[in-house]
Design a protein around this motif. Structure first.
Motif: not given
Length: 654
Positions: A468-478
């Motif tokens: 989030i601090r790096d501007g994304g994206p946020v990675t979710v496996t499923h």
């Protein structure tokens, strides 16, 4: 007065500022004496006689000396406090009395009302000038500080507000109180809002962020509070806990991102401190994997129960150094008097484990050493089995040989119907200890099984925060993946609790509460950091969540029990599982087979043995060992001389 001139004055040296203060007071006090006489004689062109001039001069000099003695010129005007205010009152009172005395000594005409009028003028001029300068300086500083809204109007909130006023980054603009009696009131000139109107408060006060300063014992519905805070358009942060403040580990104005337990939105589980203390106080305790996230927190918790000695057993030099330094500091600051010993070593080395336990007379072992990152173990199968299965076996055998009273294994929910090597190896470790519990009665073996620990080295929370601090994206496996969560301190306390209840061979299961959907946790973190999720419906959002697909060995959901009939214990949040165990002879046979397969570096054989050993292992993908899949199969064929390649130590060799 423009900001450039103020900046130049503030940049002057301390002696120059004091000289300016003294000179200003000499002028103002002289003006106060003249005004008092002029007002008394109703003559605004009044000029003093020679004697009155001597009286005036002596009074002004005496008052300045009194202010010096009272420490008024040591006070920093921008941080002027009640002490300086009191010093001015005392100094002006002494000054009025001195005017009467000097009038008598010099035989000058000093009407009785003049000292009273002079005292009033002197106080207004001396105090007023200082508070006016403070107001100008603080107003200048406030323009450069971010406006913050404080949730919590108790002692912690007051302390935070005071610290922020003195600081250089933030300025409090209001409070949000959970106590209805505080609503629509003022605390130190700052308005107090109810939690229902926090959105309105953020808009009206133009707050750039919200800071949580709730009392540790405050009866707050955290889930409801988190739901309310999620809807705000500004970041939500928190301050250290009261225990950290009391221990001197942090300052009240050390603003940080929300604590893990805040993200969970529930109150932490409390252990029975008396029972835990009884099993640890005055004991010799060893923690394997002491430098890891769980092991290090276990050490912190154990230390405060004052064992006679605490041995930190760890194979990573840096991790061991870091936790030893931290524990030595706590031990010294809190005067706990615990004998601390940092020992380098691996649990896969049986003789090293036995030598350490014998040397320090260990009575209790908490076995936290393990490879626990699912994809890494999936890619390094032999090392995973060596560390998780044989590491547990060798440490347990060493405990039996040295007469250790209790041995507690830190297990995982991934050991239940495992789909990955990590979970299967931990279930095999449980079976090893259950077998050893049947074989002998001198050492009490027990296992504690729990789910994901937020904030640990493998936790998604620090990863999401960095993304989030790096501007994304946020990675979710499923998008549907769910996990049980618990904080590190919470899990560690319950591990100690369960370990103290073991009678031999039990698998204790921690009640992890409601499972959390990982995608929802990611969204909550995005919102609480004052950002919006970027979606098809909201293309102008800040952070996008992308789904990368399940990794090797990963499940959509985890379970804590193999069976469906857990047994209750003395603690409401700890259950005892009723699960299958193997006789020691069968366990020993599997250990021999695992040893030979490992020595031959036969990953396929290891996988088959994990399936045969009644661990419930059912892989959901292909064998993924990095070496095996890149030509490592040749190692399993042995050397030209027919001898097996030796990667470990077989049970019969120890």
């Amino acid at each position: 007065m423009n900001s450039g001139l103020i900046g130049k004055i503030l940049g002057l040296s301390r002696p120059v500022k004091r000289l300016i203060s003294v000179t200003t007071d000499l002028i103002l006090l002289s003006l106060a004496v003249w005004a008092a006489f002029a007002l008394r004689f109703e003559n605004y062109t009044w000029l003093p006689s020679d004697k009155q001039l001597w009286v005036s001069g002596a009074t002004v000099l005496f008052t300045t000396a009194a202010f010096v003695k009272l420490g008024l010129y040591r006070a920093v005007i921008r941080y002027l406090s009640e002490h300086a205010f009191l010093a001015i009152i005392i100094g002006v009172t002494l000054s009025s009395i001195s005017l009467i005395v000097f009038g008598f000594l010099f035989q000058a005409l000093v009407p009785r009302s003049v000292p009273v009028i002079y005292g009033a003028f002197a106080f207004l001029l001396v105090a007023g000038s200082r508070f006016a300068v403070r107001a100008v300086v603080q107003r200048r500083g406030r323009k450069q500080k971010d406006a913050v809204l404080i949730v919590g109007a108790g002692p912690k909130g007051m302390q935070l507000s005071s610290a922020l006023v003195q600081g250089t980054e933030y300025r409090p603009v209001g409070f949000v109180s959970m106590v209805e009696a505080n609503h629509r009131s003022l605390i130190g000139s700052l308005p107090v809002y109810s939690i229902d109107h926090i959105d309105k408060a953020v808009r009206e006060l133009e707050a750039s962020r919200v800071l949580l300063a709730l009392e540790d014992s405050a009866p707050v519905n955290r889930k409801e509070l988190m739901r309310t805070l999620e809807g705000l358009s500004v970041p939500v942060q928190t301050v250290p806990s009261m225990s950290e403040l009391v221990a001197g580990l942090a300052r009240i104005n050390d603003i940080r991102d929300l604590e893990i337990e805040d993200l969970l939105g529930r109150d932490p589980v409390r252990p029975d401190a008396a029972m835990v203390s009884q099993s640890l106080f005055g004991k010799a305790v060893l923690v394997t994997g002491a430098g890891g996230s769980i092991g290090s927190e276990l050490c912190r918790q154990i230390l405060r129960h004052k064992p006679s000695r605490l041995v930190l057993f760890e194979q990573s030099e840096f991790s061991l150094y870091a936790i030893e330094r931290e524990l030595q500091s706590i031990n010294q600051i809190e005067a706990l008097g615990v004998s601390l010993h940092a020992v380098l070593g691996s649990v896969t080395h049986r003789r090293r484990c036995e030598a350490v336990m014998r040397a320090f007379g260990i009575q209790t072992v908490y076995h936290a050493a393990a490879y626990k990152h699912v994809p890494l173990v999936e890619h390094n199968i032999i090392e995973g089995v060596q560390n998780n299965v044989f590491g547990t076996f060798h440490a347990a055998e060493a405990a039996i040989a040295t007469g250790v009273e209790r041995f507690v294994l830190i297990s995982t929910d991934k050991a239940v119907r495992p789909t990955n090597v990590m979970g299967a190896s931990k279930r095999m470790a449980e079976l090893v200890l259950q077998g050893l519990a049947q074989r002998q009665s001198g050492t009490v073996f027990s296992m504690v099984r729990f789910g994901n620990v937020l904030g640990s080295s493998g936790s998604v929370v620090p990863l999401f925060r960095d993304q989030i601090r790096d501007g994304g994206p946020v990675t979710v496996t499923h998008q549907d993946i769910i996990r049980y969560f618990m904080t590190i301190p919470e899990a560690s306390q319950l591990v100690l609790q369960a370990g103290s209840m073991g009678q031999g061979g039990e698998v204790f299961v921690l009640d992890m509460g409601e499972p959390v959907r990982i995608a929802d946790l990611a969204r909550k973190m995005i919102h609480l950091m004052g950002l919006e999720e970027k979606t098809e419906d909201n293309p102008d959002g800040d952070i996008e969540i992308i789904y990368t697909g399940l990794r090797p060995g990963e499940k959509l959901y985890e379970e804590l029990l193999i069976g469906d009939n857990p047994q209750g214990t003395a603690h409401s949040r700890i259950m005892m599982a009723r699960e299958v165990s193997l006789p020691w002879a069968e366990v020993e046979g599997f250990l021999n087979k695992f040893s030979h397969a490992s020595q031959a570096f036969d990953c396929q054989a290891v996988i088959e043995l994990l399936k045969q050993a009644r661990t419930g292992y059912a892989p959901n993908g292909e064998l993924a060992d990095l070496v095996w899949c890149n030509g490592g199969q040749e190692a399993s064929e042995g050397r030209p001389d027919g001898k097996v390649l030796k990667f470990g130590v077989s049970p019969q060799d120890v």
